[in-house]
Scaffold this active site. Structure first.
Site, PDB file in Angstrom:
ATOM      1  N   GLU A  33       0.937  -1.212  -0.066  1.00  0.00           N
ATOM      2  CA  GLU A  33      -0.046  -0.110  -0.011  1.00  0.00           C
ATOM      3  C   GLU A  33       0.865   1.240  -0.111  1.00  0.00           C
ATOM      4  O   GLU A  33       1.839   1.416   0.586  1.00  0.00           O
ATOM      5  CB  GLU A  33      -0.898  -0.007   1.256  1.00  0.00           C
ATOM      6  CG  GLU A  33      -1.635   1.168   1.693  1.00  0.00           C
ATOM      7  CD  GLU A  33      -2.437   1.665   0.539  1.00  0.00           C
ATOM      8  OE1 GLU A  33      -3.281   1.141  -0.296  1.00  0.00           O
ATOM      9  OE2 GLU A  33      -2.430   3.151   0.201  1.00  0.00           O
ATOM     10  N   GLN A  34       0.444   2.207  -0.912  1.00  0.00           N
ATOM     11  CA  GLN A  34       1.259   3.522  -1.078  1.00  0.00           C
ATOM     12  C   GLN A  34       1.327   4.154   0.200  1.00  0.00           C
ATOM     13  O   GLN A  34       2.423   5.039   0.537  1.00  0.00           O
ATOM     14  CB  GLN A  34       0.993   4.163  -2.187  1.00  0.00           C
ATOM     15  CG  GLN A  34      -0.447   4.768  -2.224  1.00  0.00           C
ATOM     16  CD  GLN A  34      -0.727   5.627  -3.403  1.00  0.00           C
ATOM     17  OE1 GLN A  34       0.014   5.878  -4.235  1.00  0.00           O
ATOM     18  NE2 GLN A  34      -1.936   6.192  -3.339  1.00  0.00           N
ATOM     19  N   ARG A 107     -16.812   3.019   5.908  1.00  0.00           N
ATOM     20  CA  ARG A 107     -15.598   2.629   5.224  1.00  0.00           C
ATOM     21  C   ARG A 107     -14.581   2.195   6.010  1.00  0.00           C
ATOM     22  O   ARG A 107     -13.825   1.046   5.826  1.00  0.00           O
ATOM     23  CB  ARG A 107     -15.537   3.539   4.231  1.00  0.00           C
ATOM     24  CG  ARG A 107     -16.242   3.576   2.933  1.00  0.00           C
ATOM     25  CD  ARG A 107     -15.794   4.839   2.087  1.00  0.00           C
ATOM     26  NE  ARG A 107     -16.976   4.724   1.056  1.00  0.00           N
ATOM     27  CZ  ARG A 107     -16.496   4.105  -0.283  1.00  0.00           C
ATOM     28  NH1 ARG A 107     -15.146   3.810  -0.518  1.00  0.00           N
ATOM     29  NH2 ARG A 107     -17.410   4.308  -1.143  1.00  0.00           N
ATOM     30  N   TYR A 213     -28.268   6.917   4.819  1.00  0.00           N
ATOM     31  CA  TYR A 213     -28.511   5.771   5.801  1.00  0.00           C
ATOM     32  C   TYR A 213     -27.464   5.670   7.070  1.00  0.00           C
ATOM     33  O   TYR A 213     -26.463   6.242   6.976  1.00  0.00           O
ATOM     34  CB  TYR A 213     -28.100   4.255   4.782  1.00  0.00           C
ATOM     35  CG  TYR A 213     -26.805   4.399   4.030  1.00  0.00           C
ATOM     36  CD1 TYR A 213     -25.427   4.025   4.859  1.00  0.00           C
ATOM     37  CD2 TYR A 213     -26.934   4.680   2.527  1.00  0.00           C
ATOM     38  CE1 TYR A 213     -24.436   3.791   4.047  1.00  0.00           C
ATOM     39  CE2 TYR A 213     -25.875   4.744   2.118  1.00  0.00           C
ATOM     40  CZ  TYR A 213     -24.203   4.089   2.681  1.00  0.00           C
ATOM     41  OH  TYR A 213     -23.226   4.116   1.821  1.00  0.00           O
ATOM     42  N   ASP A 291     -11.367  -0.931  -9.362  1.00  0.00           N
ATOM     43  CA  ASP A 291     -11.354   0.275  -9.991  1.00  0.00           C
ATOM     44  C   ASP A 291     -10.407   0.508 -10.971  1.00  0.00           C
ATOM     45  O   ASP A 291     -10.615   1.107 -11.816  1.00  0.00           O
ATOM     46  CB  ASP A 291     -11.437   1.514  -8.911  1.00  0.00           C
ATOM     47  CG  ASP A 291     -12.850   1.899  -8.256  1.00  0.00           C
ATOM     48  OD1 ASP A 291     -13.749   1.111  -8.702  1.00  0.00           O
ATOM     49  OD2 ASP A 291     -12.962   2.899  -7.412  1.00  0.00           O
TER      50      ASP A 291
HETATM   51  C1  LIG Z   1     -19.856   8.626  -3.672  1.00  0.00           C
HETATM   52  C2  LIG Z   1     -19.436   7.094  -3.728  1.00  0.00           C
HETATM   53  C3  LIG Z   1     -20.101   6.224  -3.115  1.00  0.00           C
HETATM   54  C4  LIG Z   1     -19.883   4.776  -3.184  1.00  0.00           C
HETATM   55  N1  LIG Z   1     -20.715   3.926  -2.592  1.00  0.00           N
HETATM   56  C5  LIG Z   1     -20.441   2.619  -3.020  1.00  0.00           C
HETATM   57  C6  LIG Z   1     -21.151   1.399  -2.252  1.00  0.00           C
HETATM   58  O1  LIG Z   1     -22.083   2.000  -1.483  1.00  0.00           O
HETATM   59  N2  LIG Z   1     -20.965   0.184  -2.471  1.00  0.00           N
HETATM   60  C7  LIG Z   1     -19.873  -0.150  -3.216  1.00  0.00           C
HETATM   61  O2  LIG Z   1     -19.651  -1.383  -3.358  1.00  0.00           O
HETATM   62  N3  LIG Z   1     -19.101   0.693  -3.812  1.00  0.00           N
HETATM   63  C8  LIG Z   1     -19.170   2.083  -3.637  1.00  0.00           C
HETATM   64  N4  LIG Z   1     -18.391   3.167  -3.999  1.00  0.00           N
HETATM   65  C9  LIG Z   1     -17.589   2.334  -5.121  1.00  0.00           C
HETATM   66  C10 LIG Z   1     -16.003   2.060  -4.054  1.00  0.00           C
HETATM   67  O3  LIG Z   1     -15.848   3.134  -3.432  1.00  0.00           O
HETATM   68  C11 LIG Z   1     -14.913   1.765  -4.972  1.00  0.00           C
HETATM   69  O4  LIG Z   1     -15.393   0.859  -6.174  1.00  0.00           O
HETATM   70  C12 LIG Z   1     -14.070   0.901  -4.245  1.00  0.00           C
HETATM   71  O5  LIG Z   1     -13.654   1.369  -3.171  1.00  0.00           O
HETATM   72  C13 LIG Z   1     -12.742   0.609  -5.128  1.00  0.00           C
HETATM   73  O6  LIG Z   1     -11.887  -0.374  -4.643  1.00  0.00           O
HETATM   74  P1  LIG Z   1     -10.475  -0.718  -4.886  1.00  0.00           P
HETATM   75  O7  LIG Z   1      -9.839  -1.534  -4.078  1.00  0.00           O
HETATM   76  O8  LIG Z   1     -10.605  -1.190  -6.293  1.00  0.00           O
HETATM   77  O9  LIG Z   1      -9.763   0.749  -5.180  1.00  0.00           O
HETATM   78  P2  LIG Z   1      -9.566   1.848  -4.107  1.00  0.00           P
HETATM   79  O10 LIG Z   1     -10.260   1.895  -3.080  1.00  0.00           O
HETATM   80  O11 LIG Z   1      -9.282   3.128  -4.767  1.00  0.00           O
HETATM   81  O12 LIG Z   1      -7.974   1.270  -3.560  1.00  0.00           O
HETATM   82  C14 LIG Z   1      -6.928   1.583  -4.036  1.00  0.00           C
HETATM   83  C15 LIG Z   1      -5.851   1.388  -3.157  1.00  0.00           C
HETATM   84  O13 LIG Z   1      -4.528   1.450  -3.962  1.00  0.00           O
HETATM   85  C16 LIG Z   1      -3.548   2.261  -3.381  1.00  0.00           C
HETATM   86  N5  LIG Z   1      -2.569   2.708  -4.269  1.00  0.00           N
HETATM   87  C17 LIG Z   1      -2.942   3.367  -5.452  1.00  0.00           C
HETATM   88  N6  LIG Z   1      -1.814   3.556  -6.251  1.00  0.00           N
HETATM   89  C18 LIG Z   1      -0.715   2.811  -5.708  1.00  0.00           C
HETATM   90  C19 LIG Z   1       0.560   2.561  -5.931  1.00  0.00           C
HETATM   91  N7  LIG Z   1       1.050   2.850  -6.999  1.00  0.00           N
HETATM   92  N8  LIG Z   1       1.212   1.733  -4.991  1.00  0.00           N
HETATM   93  C20 LIG Z   1       0.664   1.148  -4.015  1.00  0.00           C
HETATM   94  N9  LIG Z   1      -0.485   1.546  -3.767  1.00  0.00           N
HETATM   95  C21 LIG Z   1      -1.289   2.183  -4.400  1.00  0.00           C
HETATM   96  C22 LIG Z   1      -4.469   3.445  -2.944  1.00  0.00           C
HETATM   97  O14 LIG Z   1      -3.670   4.123  -1.740  1.00  0.00           O
HETATM   98  C23 LIG Z   1      -5.620   2.638  -2.209  1.00  0.00           C
HETATM   99  O15 LIG Z   1      -5.473   2.276  -0.733  1.00  0.00           O
HETATM  100  C24 LIG Z   1     -18.796   4.278  -4.251  1.00  0.00           C
HETATM  101  C25 LIG Z   1     -17.995   5.446  -4.698  1.00  0.00           C
HETATM  102  C26 LIG Z   1     -18.271   6.480  -4.570  1.00  0.00           C
HETATM  103  C27 LIG Z   1     -17.102   7.576  -5.033  1.00  0.00           C
END
Ligand SMILES: Cc1cc2nc3c(=O)[nH]c(=O)nc-3n(C[C@H](O)[C@H](O)[C@H](O)COP(=O)(O)OP(=O)(O)OC[C@H]3O[C@@H](n4cnc5c(N)ncnc54)[C@H](O)[C@@H]3O)c2cc1C
Length: 400
Positions: A33-34, A107, A213, A291
């Site tokens: 993790e960064q 979260r 909620y 994402d």
């Molecule tokens: C307003 C809003 C409401 C939402 N509500 C919901 C919901 O109710 N239910 C739901 O399922 N989803 C919801 N989402 C979507 C959800 O938040 C995201 O899809 C989810 O958090 C994506 O997870 P991830 O682990 O793919 O990416 P992220 O959560 O973006 O995690 C990526 C991680 O990688 C790390 N990172 C980045 N670059 C590097 C690097 N170069 N080297 C090392 N580490 C790095 C970051 O620091 C981070 O910790 C919502 C989003 C928004 C904006």
């Protein structure tokens, strides 16, 4: 035989859940993790049965029940007068139908629970990936601090601005949706006089919607306030916002919204981005999840859910399609891409439908809410919530 060594980049919800799933599948996992601490801004997240089922299997059933709120229903209300446009049961009825509960989390609670399950001390913090190189025998991750790690495979779970994706497929900016979201929390005692039920309530109106909620065992009311904004010029994609700016957007809406916002101390403002489906999610020994490969607008509350499903499917593909890593990754993409793309597209469609101006289209939408359901047709909901990513991937072995 020595277990495969997986390097997982990004300890967000997707990466941490994937690390747990990969370890359950017998891999040796290093999670990077960064940031110096796993961070999630103060806001809520909905976790639907398609993933509470998986997390339950990871041994998190009791911890989830303690940390989360189990909502009773999802309700859509009209912006001006609060008229109920549609309602669907969530509590017991959804749990009976899909065999797993619907939850609302803070979260930070969800990420803490996942980190504890993986082993907090084992997460390698302060390791920002800057490059990836692979050859016939393995893959090397290089980090900003000059260190590097070698593994058999690498998973890019590094979010919408993924460095892993950039290294694999080149730079491509995500698309600004023209919508922004204010998010924040109100202490439950400050809104107690409203007598709010344990529902997820969506107020829909011209150019915006407002969702609230309870989270953290009912101690806070979470809100997400979405509105339209022509451009996003800040470098950051999230920013501290002002509660009074958020309140201005909802002038003329039902007074309950202003009352909720008046109970909030701070809010963060998010630009909402998504991306058209990517042609590729994997190359050789590297695969993307969450994402990093399918960012979506939050209007199905499925971004994190789909990321957790990805991790479960990936682990199952590596376990069941064990002949080589690239084949396992291709099987993963074949399983996951159609499903994630459908959710991305449905989320994008909701961004128009939730924000309609009053008029014939809005009347038609309200009719659909009242007669066909607020979250899509029953068949579409069965497809979404009834899906078991691990079980589907496990059948690959039999089909092979
Ligand atoms: C307003 C809003 C409401 C939402 N509500 C919901 C919901 O109710 N239910 C739901 O399922 N989803 C919801 N989402 C979507 C959800 O938040 C995201 O899809 C989810 O958090 C994506 O997870 P991830 O682990 O793919 O990416 P992220 O959560 O973006 O995690 C990526 C991680 O990688 C790390 N990172 C980045 N670059 C590097 C690097 N170069 N080297 C090392 N580490 C790095 C970051 O620091 C981070 O910790 C919502 C989003 C928004 C904006």
């Amino acid at each position: 035989m020595k277990p495969l060594h997986a390097l997982v980049i990004g300890a967000g919800i997707g990466g941490t859940a994937a690390a747990i799933a990969l370890r359950r599948a017998g891999l040796d996992v290093s999670l990077f993790e960064q940031t110096m601490a796993q961070r999630e801004v103060g806001a809520g997240i909905q976790i639907s049965p398609n993933v509470s089922r998986l997390l339950g299997r990871y041994g998190l059933g009791d911890a989830m029940a303690r940390a989360a709120v189990r909502p009773s229903s999802v309700v859509f209300r009209r912006w001006q007068d609060g008229r109920v446009l549609g309602r669907e049961e969530l509590g017991d009825s959804i749990e009976t139908r899909y065999g797993a509960p619907y939850y609302h989390f803070h979260r930070a609670d969800l990420i803490a629970l996942l980190a504890d399950a993986f082993g907090r001390k084992e997460i390698k913090l302060g390791r920002r990936l800057v490059d990836v190189a692979q050859d016939e025998t393995g893959v090397t991750a290089r980090f900003e601090d000059g260190s590097s790690e070698r593994g058999d495979l690498l998973i890019g779970a590094d979010g919408i601005h993924s460095q892993v994706r950039e290294r694999l497929f080149g730079v491509e900016k995500p698309r600004f949706s023209g919508q922004i979201a204010y998010r924040g929390l109100a202490p439950a005692e400050r809104v107690a006089h409203l007598g709010l039920p344990l529902d997820v309530t969506n107020w829909v109106g011209p150019g915006g919607h407002f969702v609230h909620y309870f989270v953290s065992s009912g101690r806070f009311l979470n809100f997400v306030a979405v509105s339209e904004e022509a451009s996003w010029t800040r470098e950051q994609w999230s920013d501290r916002g002002s509660v009074s700016d958020a309140a201005k957007i909802y002038e003329g809406w039902h007074p309950q919204i202003a009352t909720i916002l008046s109970a909030v101390d701070e809010t963060f403002k998010w630009a909402l981005f998504d991306r058209s489906p990517l042609p590729e999610w994997t190359r050789g020994r590297v695969a993307l999840l969450g994402d990093a490969c399918h960012p979506m607008l939050p209007y199905m509350a499925q971004g994190a859910a789909q990321a957790i499903e990805d991790g479960a499917a990936l682990a199952a593909c590596l376990k069941h399609v064990a002949f080589d890593i690239p084949s396992a990754f291709r099987a993963y993409v074949a399983l996951r891409k159609p499903r994630a793309t459908e959710v991305q597209e449905r989320s994008r469609a909701n961004s128009t439908s939730f924000h309609l101006q009053d008029g014939p289209q809005q009347l038609e939408r309200d009719h659909v809410f009242a007669t066909r359901g607020v979250r899509g047709s029953p068949e579409a909901m069965n497809r979404l919530y009834g899906y078991d990513a691990e079980a589907v991937a496990a059948t690959l072995e039999e089909k092979r």
